[in-house]
Design a protein around this motif. Sequence first.
Motif, mmCIF file in Angstrom:
data_model
loop_
_atom_site.group_PDB
_atom_site.id
_atom_site.type_symbol
_atom_site.label_atom_id
_atom_site.label_comp_id
_atom_site.label_asym_id
_atom_site.label_seq_id
_atom_site.Cartn_x
_atom_site.Cartn_y
_atom_site.Cartn_z
ATOM 1 N N PHE A 77 42.801 -48.989 -84.617
ATOM 2 C CA PHE A 77 41.759 -48.770 -83.610
ATOM 3 C C PHE A 77 42.281 -48.992 -82.190
ATOM 4 O O PHE A 77 41.722 -48.451 -81.235
ATOM 5 N N ARG A 78 43.370 -49.732 -82.057
ATOM 6 C CA ARG A 78 44.000 -49.885 -80.745
ATOM 7 C C ARG A 78 44.657 -48.579 -80.306
ATOM 8 O O ARG A 78 44.617 -48.219 -79.119
ATOM 9 N N ASP A 79 45.262 -47.855 -81.246
ATOM 10 C CA ASP A 79 46.109 -46.710 -80.907
ATOM 11 C C ASP A 79 45.426 -45.352 -81.047
ATOM 12 O O ASP A 79 46.031 -44.334 -80.714
ATOM 13 N N HIS A 80 44.200 -45.299 -81.549
ATOM 14 C CA HIS A 80 43.550 -44.017 -81.818
ATOM 15 C C HIS A 80 42.201 -43.896 -81.109
ATOM 16 O O HIS A 80 41.674 -44.862 -80.569
ATOM 17 N N PHE A 81 41.697 -42.660 -81.124
ATOM 18 C CA PHE A 81 40.380 -42.310 -80.595
ATOM 19 C C PHE A 81 40.290 -42.459 -79.082
ATOM 20 O O PHE A 81 39.234 -42.782 -78.539
ATOM 21 N N ASN A 82 41.403 -42.192 -78.376
ATOM 22 C CA ASN A 82 41.348 -42.129 -76.907
ATOM 23 C C ASN A 82 40.907 -40.735 -76.487
ATOM 24 O O ASN A 82 41.660 -39.968 -75.896
ATOM 25 N N TYR A 83 39.653 -40.405 -76.803
ATOM 26 C CA TYR A 83 39.131 -39.067 -76.546
ATOM 27 C C TYR A 83 38.211 -39.015 -75.325
ATOM 28 O O TYR A 83 37.685 -37.963 -74.989
ATOM 29 N N GLY A 84 37.981 -40.163 -74.679
ATOM 30 C CA GLY A 84 37.062 -40.196 -73.550
ATOM 31 C C GLY A 84 35.662 -40.568 -73.993
ATOM 32 O O GLY A 84 35.247 -40.314 -75.123
ATOM 33 N N ARG A 85 34.922 -41.181 -73.091
ATOM 34 C CA ARG A 85 33.600 -41.704 -73.447
ATOM 35 C C ARG A 85 32.574 -40.612 -73.732
ATOM 36 O O ARG A 85 31.518 -40.879 -74.297
ATOM 37 N N ASP A 86 32.886 -39.369 -73.337
ATOM 38 C CA ASP A 86 31.951 -38.279 -73.626
ATOM 39 C C ASP A 86 31.882 -37.974 -75.116
ATOM 40 O O ASP A 86 30.919 -37.364 -75.588
ATOM 41 N N GLU A 87 32.927 -38.362 -75.854
ATOM 42 C CA GLU A 87 32.971 -38.092 -77.289
ATOM 43 C C GLU A 87 32.365 -39.259 -78.066
ATOM 44 O O GLU A 87 32.630 -40.419 -77.769
ATOM 45 N N ARG A 88 31.559 -38.936 -79.079
ATOM 46 C CA ARG A 88 30.937 -39.973 -79.912
ATOM 47 C C ARG A 88 31.309 -39.731 -81.358
ATOM 48 O O ARG A 88 31.112 -38.638 -81.885
ATOM 49 N N LEU A 89 31.879 -40.739 -82.007
ATOM 50 C CA LEU A 89 32.281 -40.640 -83.398
ATOM 51 C C LEU A 89 31.427 -41.575 -84.243
ATOM 52 O O LEU A 89 31.157 -42.711 -83.849
ATOM 53 N N ILE A 90 31.009 -41.087 -85.395
ATOM 54 C CA ILE A 90 30.267 -41.899 -86.363
ATOM 55 C C ILE A 90 31.198 -42.177 -87.534
ATOM 56 O O ILE A 90 31.814 -41.259 -88.082
ATOM 57 N N ILE A 91 31.305 -43.449 -87.908
ATOM 58 C CA ILE A 91 32.270 -43.878 -88.920
ATOM 59 C C ILE A 91 31.534 -44.402 -90.148
ATOM 60 O O ILE A 91 30.649 -45.259 -90.040
ATOM 61 N N TYR A 92 31.905 -43.860 -91.306
ATOM 62 C CA TYR A 92 31.295 -44.218 -92.582
ATOM 63 C C TYR A 92 32.364 -44.795 -93.524
ATOM 64 O O TYR A 92 33.549 -44.530 -93.343
ATOM 65 N N PRO A 93 31.960 -45.543 -94.543
ATOM 66 C CA PRO A 93 32.943 -45.989 -95.544
ATOM 67 C C PRO A 93 33.373 -44.832 -96.433
ATOM 68 O O PRO A 93 32.615 -43.892 -96.659
ATOM 69 N N ASP A 94 34.608 -44.895 -96.906
ATOM 70 C CA ASP A 94 35.118 -43.897 -97.836
ATOM 71 C C ASP A 94 36.018 -44.613 -98.835
ATOM 72 O O ASP A 94 37.206 -44.832 -98.599
ATOM 73 N N ASN A 95 35.436 -44.992 -99.964
ATOM 74 C CA ASN A 95 36.177 -45.765 -100.951
ATOM 75 C C ASN A 95 37.274 -44.959 -101.637
ATOM 76 O O ASN A 95 38.205 -45.528 -102.212
ATOM 77 N N TRP A 96 37.183 -43.620 -101.586
ATOM 78 C CA TRP A 96 38.209 -42.788 -102.223
ATOM 79 C C TRP A 96 39.571 -43.003 -101.577
ATOM 80 O O TRP A 96 40.602 -42.914 -102.245
ATOM 81 N N VAL A 97 39.579 -43.252 -100.265
ATOM 82 C CA VAL A 97 40.852 -43.420 -99.549
ATOM 83 C C VAL A 97 41.063 -44.873 -99.123
ATOM 84 O O VAL A 97 41.955 -45.165 -98.343
ATOM 85 N N LYS A 98 40.231 -45.780 -99.644
ATOM 86 C CA LYS A 98 40.284 -47.193 -99.266
ATOM 87 C C LYS A 98 40.225 -47.338 -97.749
ATOM 88 O O LYS A 98 40.952 -48.135 -97.143
ATOM 89 N N GLY A 99 39.356 -46.528 -97.151
ATOM 90 C CA GLY A 99 39.247 -46.539 -95.704
ATOM 91 C C GLY A 99 37.901 -46.017 -95.257
ATOM 92 O O GLY A 99 36.866 -46.414 -95.800
ATOM 93 N N PHE A 100 37.936 -45.077 -94.308
ATOM 94 C CA PHE A 100 36.701 -44.628 -93.675
ATOM 95 C C PHE A 100 36.741 -43.116 -93.453
ATOM 96 O O PHE A 100 37.802 -42.489 -93.444
ATOM 97 N N TYR A 101 35.565 -42.571 -93.265
ATOM 98 C CA TYR A 101 35.386 -41.166 -92.902
ATOM 99 C C TYR A 101 34.705 -41.150 -91.541
ATOM 100 O O TYR A 101 33.814 -41.958 -91.273
ATOM 101 N N PHE A 102 35.137 -40.259 -90.647
ATOM 102 C CA PHE A 102 34.490 -40.156 -89.341
ATOM 103 C C PHE A 102 34.120 -38.704 -89.064
ATOM 104 O O PHE A 102 34.737 -37.770 -89.568
ATOM 105 N N GLU A 103 33.108 -38.532 -88.238
ATOM 106 C CA GLU A 103 32.704 -37.188 -87.830
ATOM 107 C C GLU A 103 32.244 -37.224 -86.381
ATOM 108 O O GLU A 103 31.784 -38.242 -85.866
ATOM 109 N N CYS A 104 32.437 -36.080 -85.714
ATOM 110 C CA CYS A 104 31.934 -35.897 -84.352
ATOM 111 C C CYS A 104 31.657 -34.422 -84.175
ATOM 112 O O CYS A 104 31.711 -33.646 -85.132
ATOM 113 N N ASP A 105 31.332 -33.995 -82.959
ATOM 114 C CA ASP A 105 30.931 -32.606 -82.725
ATOM 115 C C ASP A 105 32.051 -31.628 -83.033
ATOM 116 O O ASP A 105 31.816 -30.511 -83.492
#
Length: 210
Positions: free
Chosen positions: A152-180
């Motif tokens: 999270f330190r190194d990713h998602f430097n897309y600017g404040r205009d972008e909004r990402l929603i983050i969900y759990p994803d147990n298939w990858v032992k991580g998360f799923y995200f979506e935006c416009d």
Amino acid sequence: MSNFAECTLVKLVPSEPYFVALTTFDIYHGRSTRFLLQKKDLETLVNDPDASRILDTDIGSYVEISRRANHLQFKLTLLHQDFRNDVTGYVHNFELPVEKISSLLNGQSIHHVEYARDEKPKATLTITDSGHNLLRQFCQDKLTKSALKRFFRDHFNYGRDERLIIYPDNWVKGFYFECDRMNGGIVRHEDIIIGRNGCKYKKVYYALHT
């Protein structure tokens, strides 16, 4: 403040009746060849916030333009083919406000400076309740907690205009995200590394998959 060696000069000039001439300059590559953009493509992106990204070509080089909130993002790939058919080139990434592109389409030239070390602020991250629960669970392990902090330190430097929603994803032992504009996964990976003492250690890291 970045110095001149760390920036790219971008110039866009109307070229009637149907085109816009794009040139760049940086200290390592010098002045680029002229790339002609189609005005109608820029008009589409300016007038429709949900328009699909545009791919345009000119004498072997190509540019990918997409709209993100109130900006147009450019990925310009400049290629040169020599007499042996070997291809060399370089890439410039820059973004311009929609308001400036509107002025360009109305006949005004644009001069823009893109600094290589400019870093956009983080996008607005919205983590669902189930995502928070999984995050707390993962952070009970020190290796996983450190890996997530680095991600999270190194990713998602897309600017404040972008909004990402983050969900759990147990298939990858991580998360799923979506935006416009895109969606993807925050995927856990494991590896074995050799320390300075010659011993093997487990390494955990998360990678962005789109």
